[in-house]
Enzyme design. Structure first.
Site, mmCIF file in Angstrom:
data_model
loop_
_atom_site.group_PDB
_atom_site.id
_atom_site.type_symbol
_atom_site.label_atom_id
_atom_site.label_comp_id
_atom_site.label_asym_id
_atom_site.label_seq_id
_atom_site.Cartn_x
_atom_site.Cartn_y
_atom_site.Cartn_z
ATOM 1 N N HIS A 24 -10.780 57.217 -45.839
ATOM 2 C CA HIS A 24 -9.480 56.658 -46.226
ATOM 3 C C HIS A 24 -9.221 56.697 -47.733
ATOM 4 C CE1 HIS A 24 -11.452 52.787 -46.814
ATOM 5 N NE2 HIS A 24 -11.479 52.455 -45.559
ATOM 6 N N HIS A 78 -17.805 43.437 -37.633
ATOM 7 C CA HIS A 78 -16.626 43.977 -38.321
ATOM 8 C C HIS A 78 -15.875 44.888 -37.366
ATOM 9 C CE1 HIS A 78 -14.005 45.497 -41.315
ATOM 10 N NE2 HIS A 78 -14.780 46.400 -41.881
ATOM 11 N N GLU A 80 -13.374 47.135 -38.178
ATOM 12 C CA GLU A 80 -12.841 48.426 -38.644
ATOM 13 C C GLU A 80 -13.456 49.534 -37.784
ATOM 14 O OE1 GLU A 80 -12.941 49.117 -42.880
ATOM 15 O OE2 GLU A 80 -11.569 50.825 -42.700
ATOM 16 N N ASP A 82 -14.774 52.359 -38.069
ATOM 17 C CA ASP A 82 -16.035 53.065 -38.323
ATOM 18 C C ASP A 82 -17.215 52.309 -37.704
ATOM 19 O OD1 ASP A 82 -15.289 51.206 -40.307
ATOM 20 O OD2 ASP A 82 -16.643 52.065 -41.786
ATOM 21 N N HIS A 145 -15.383 43.219 -45.448
ATOM 22 C CA HIS A 145 -14.299 43.943 -46.087
ATOM 23 C C HIS A 145 -12.917 43.627 -45.515
ATOM 24 C CE1 HIS A 145 -12.473 48.264 -45.736
ATOM 25 N NE2 HIS A 145 -12.081 47.799 -46.883
ATOM 26 N N ASP A 164 -20.317 45.714 -44.085
ATOM 27 C CA ASP A 164 -19.967 46.661 -45.162
ATOM 28 C C ASP A 164 -20.640 46.311 -46.495
ATOM 29 O OD1 ASP A 164 -18.322 48.490 -43.875
ATOM 30 O OD2 ASP A 164 -16.499 47.358 -44.250
ATOM 31 N N TYR A 192 -19.302 52.691 -54.231
ATOM 32 C CA TYR A 192 -18.840 51.974 -53.031
ATOM 33 C C TYR A 192 -18.203 50.644 -53.437
ATOM 34 C CZ TYR A 192 -19.505 49.972 -48.292
ATOM 35 O OH TYR A 192 -19.337 49.393 -47.065
ATOM 36 N N HIS A 225 -23.602 50.793 -43.787
ATOM 37 C CA HIS A 225 -23.505 52.156 -44.337
ATOM 38 C C HIS A 225 -24.689 52.384 -45.280
ATOM 39 C CE1 HIS A 225 -19.370 52.783 -42.953
ATOM 40 N NE2 HIS A 225 -19.021 51.637 -43.505
HETATM 41 FE FE1 FEO Z 1 -14.700 48.105 -43.445
HETATM 42 FE FE2 FEO Z 1 -17.334 50.287 -42.892
HETATM 43 O O1 FEO Z 1 -15.715 49.389 -42.515
#
Ligand code: FEO
Length: 396
Positions: A24, A78, A80, A82, A145, A164, A192, A225
């Site tokens: 994104h 989370h 989101e 991903d 996040h 995140d 990041y 991540h």
């Molecule tokens: Fe806020 Fe890795 O997603």
């Protein structure tokens, strides 16, 4: 891949996305990973899933340990996509007894049209569940996040699964911090933070204080991540403390775009002035640098100096892009200035100043505008601006 033991009866079962290059708007030039964790206990628990195209990797990793149908609990730290992109596939296969999430996580999953009859169980900060020998304590981390985000802490293992936070976009087949180059790891972590979390710095400060007050004993941080902090969890906690205080160095970033090199010549003269004042300076052309690389340098730069030619009564689109992006990420307490060449109307400098003022930066000058091409006197003025900003940086 294959599952990787991170603690006794706890495994990384995520996926590696070697080829993603845009996350994104963030340049993931070395890819990323989507980490998920499987806890083997009386209640077998999966913490997070992965981006939808990687669901096969997730399930393949789980199958090397257990039949996925044996999973009892799913923790959704989370929502989101991903991390939550495979939830529906996993739930259809596993039919978990419970799905733990925050109140905002529940709302978000419903807003993403997840079935309302899933066995959701909403949890709050401090709430603990028993998996058998292990327990999981939840810590809501709103806006780190998204509003739904939370951490899962396993006290018996001194393990913080941090969603995140504390992550990096870096695809590696190593799983732990001590298996990779620490300088490169910290550089990815800084990028990041600069591009994802900088705007939430006040919340990061509060979270760090809250975690300290809760007295959590942490010897491993497993983010969603990148690498797992096994040997140096304190290194990333200290870095987050520094970055969220928005501590800066004696450093400047000169960001510019140019049509026929006039603005570029001005940029070089400003860099010359900063260099004469011994200020560490990055000269970043918007044609050569992705916005997320520029934000990474902005993270610890005290001065941000922006130059653009005027095109069709506006700053160049590339400058509007980086200023919009930067403004959203909310760097604070910076020295700033604008410069640029023009042919007849010359709006760019004023427009850049408007952004810099909206970010509440301290303007070192009203800006330098040059008609068509900079004269020797114009370049001297640019050099003096660089020197002046250099002196201001050193006075801070
Ligand atoms: Fe806020 Fe890795 O997603």
């Amino acid at each position: 891949m294959f599952p990787v033991a991170i603690k006794e009866n706890i495994y990384w079962v995520g996926a590696i996305d070697w080829n993603i290059r845009d996350f994104h708007g963030y340049s993931t030039y070395k890819g990323t990973t989507y980490n998920a964790y499987l806890i083997l206990d009386e209640k077998i628990t999966l913490v997070d899933t992965v981006k939808y195209p990687f669901r096969g990797e997730l399930l393949n990793n789980i199958r090397q340990l257990i039949d996925p149908a044996k999973i009892d609990y799913l923790i959704v730290n989370h929502v989101e996509m991903d991390h939550a992109g495979s939830i529906q596939e996993v739930v259809n296969l596993v039919k978990p007894e419970k799905i733990f999430c925050s109140a905002m996580g529940h709302k978000t999953m419903l807003a993403y049209n997840f079935p309302a009859d899933y066995p959701y169980e909403v949890v709050k900060t401090g709430q603990t569940i028993s998996l058998g020998k292990k327990t999981v304590q939840f810590i809501e981390t709103r806006m780190l996040h998204w509003p739904d985000s939370m951490f899962s802490y396993l006290p018996q293992d001194k393990l913080l699964i941090s969603s995140d936070a504390f992550g990096e976009h870096w695809a590696t087949n190593e799983r732990f911090d001590d298996q990779v180059d620490m300088a490169e790891l910290m550089a990815h972590a800084a990028k990041y933070y600069a591009n994802i979390l900088l705007l939430y710095s006040p919340l990061v400060q509060k979270l760090l204080a809250d975690v300290q007050q809760m007295g959590l004993d942490i010897d491993m941080i497993a983010p969603d991540h990148g690498l797992i902090w096994r040997s140096n969890p304190q290194a990333i906690i200290q870095a987050y403390d520094r970055w969220s205080r928005q501590e800066t160095a004696q450093k400047a970033v000169v960001i510019y775009d140019t049509m026929w090199h006039s603005t570029e010549k001005m940029a070089h003269a400003i860099v010359e002035g900063l260099t004469r004042e011994n200020i560490s300076t990055r000269l970043m052309s918007l044609k050569a640098n992705h916005r997320s690389e520029i934000m990474t340098e902005v993270l610890d730069a005290k001065a941000i100096i922006c130059g653009s030619s005027t095109l069709n009564n506006n700053m160049l689109p590339t400058m509007a892009d980086i200023l919009t992006y930067m403004k959203g990420l909310k760097p604070v307490d910076r020295i700033a200035a604008a410069f640029g060449s023009y042919g007849w109307s010359g709006e760019a400098v004023g427009q850049i100043n408007q952004y810099l003022e909206e970010m509440k930066f301290t303007l070192a000058s009203p800006g330098i505008k040059v008609l068509y091409g900079p004269s020797a006197a114009d370049l001297q003025q640019c050099l003096e601006l660089g020197r002046q900003i250099g002196r201001q940086i050193k006075e801070q």
